[in-house]
Design a protein around this motif. Structure first.
Motif, mmCIF file in Angstrom:
data_model
loop_
_atom_site.group_PDB
_atom_site.id
_atom_site.type_symbol
_atom_site.label_atom_id
_atom_site.label_comp_id
_atom_site.label_asym_id
_atom_site.label_seq_id
_atom_site.Cartn_x
_atom_site.Cartn_y
_atom_site.Cartn_z
ATOM 1 N N GLU A 80 0.836 -1.202 0.000
ATOM 2 C CA GLU A 80 0.000 0.000 0.000
ATOM 3 C C GLU A 80 0.870 1.251 0.000
ATOM 4 O O GLU A 80 0.585 2.226 -0.700
ATOM 5 C CB GLU A 80 -0.952 0.014 1.198
ATOM 6 N N ARG A 83 2.190 1.878 -3.472
ATOM 7 C CA ARG A 83 1.144 2.399 -4.365
ATOM 8 C C ARG A 83 0.943 3.898 -4.140
ATOM 9 O O ARG A 83 0.840 4.681 -5.092
ATOM 10 C CB ARG A 83 -0.171 1.642 -4.155
ATOM 11 N N ASP A 87 1.796 7.026 -6.742
ATOM 12 C CA ASP A 87 0.798 8.050 -7.077
ATOM 13 C C ASP A 87 1.366 9.450 -6.860
ATOM 14 O O ASP A 87 1.116 10.363 -7.646
ATOM 15 C CB ASP A 87 -0.472 7.883 -6.235
ATOM 16 N N GLU A 111 2.305 -7.848 -7.024
ATOM 17 C CA GLU A 111 2.384 -6.765 -6.038
ATOM 18 C C GLU A 111 3.777 -6.136 -6.017
ATOM 19 O O GLU A 111 3.927 -4.959 -5.725
ATOM 20 C CB GLU A 111 2.029 -7.270 -4.645
ATOM 21 N N ALA A 114 5.465 -2.884 -8.620
ATOM 22 C CA ALA A 114 5.546 -1.438 -8.395
ATOM 23 C C ALA A 114 6.900 -1.020 -7.823
ATOM 24 O O ALA A 114 7.251 0.156 -7.858
ATOM 25 C CB ALA A 114 4.430 -0.982 -7.473
#
Length: 135
Positions: A80, A83, A87, A111, A114
């Motif tokens: 998380e 991510r 962003d 996963e 990234a």
């Protein structure tokens, strides 16, 4: 063992010079402290965070070139966190997973996409130093 997405420099490491900012995120204070100490001794300006929410604050303030983050943390996982960082910073920040998890499981492997690099625990400090070679 590691995986990589970003090319290494011709010297075999990232184009990182002494004084560059790095953030280490891990809920195990001993590991975070050890990594921070090693990188500090190599001339990097290092901060640590023990969870994803704190990491977001430290990263916003410290503006690092590179973030090394554990995956399995309470609250916000490393997945998380990455991510959110993608962003916010897209590819302007190098993201390195530090994990005891395997990346061969298809459910988990995606996963890790990234991240720019994935390092398995226990971390080979000599390899990490080579990866973050000072220019």
């Amino acid at each position: 063992m590691f995986t990589e997405r970003q090319p290494l420099s011709s010297s075999g490491g990232l184009a990182v010079s002494a004084g560059e900012r790095v953030v280490v995120v891990d809920d195990h204070a001993e590991l975070a402290g050890t990594l921070a100490e090693v990188l500090s001794l190599d001339g990097f300006d290092v901060r640590t965070a023990s969870d994803g929410d704190t990491a977001l604050t430290v990263i916003a303030e410290h503006k690092p070139l590179c973030v090394l983050t554990d995956i399995d943390m309470p609250g916000m996982s490393g997945f998380e966190l990455v991510r959110r960082l993608r962003d916010l910073y897209e590819s302007d920040i190098v993201l390195i997973a530090i994990t005891g998890w395997g990346t061969k499981d298809d459910r988990v492997a995606k996963e890790f996409d990234a991240f720019d690099y994935t390092l398995r625990k226990p971390i080979d400090l000599a390899f990490l130093r080579k990866l973050l070679r000072k220019s």
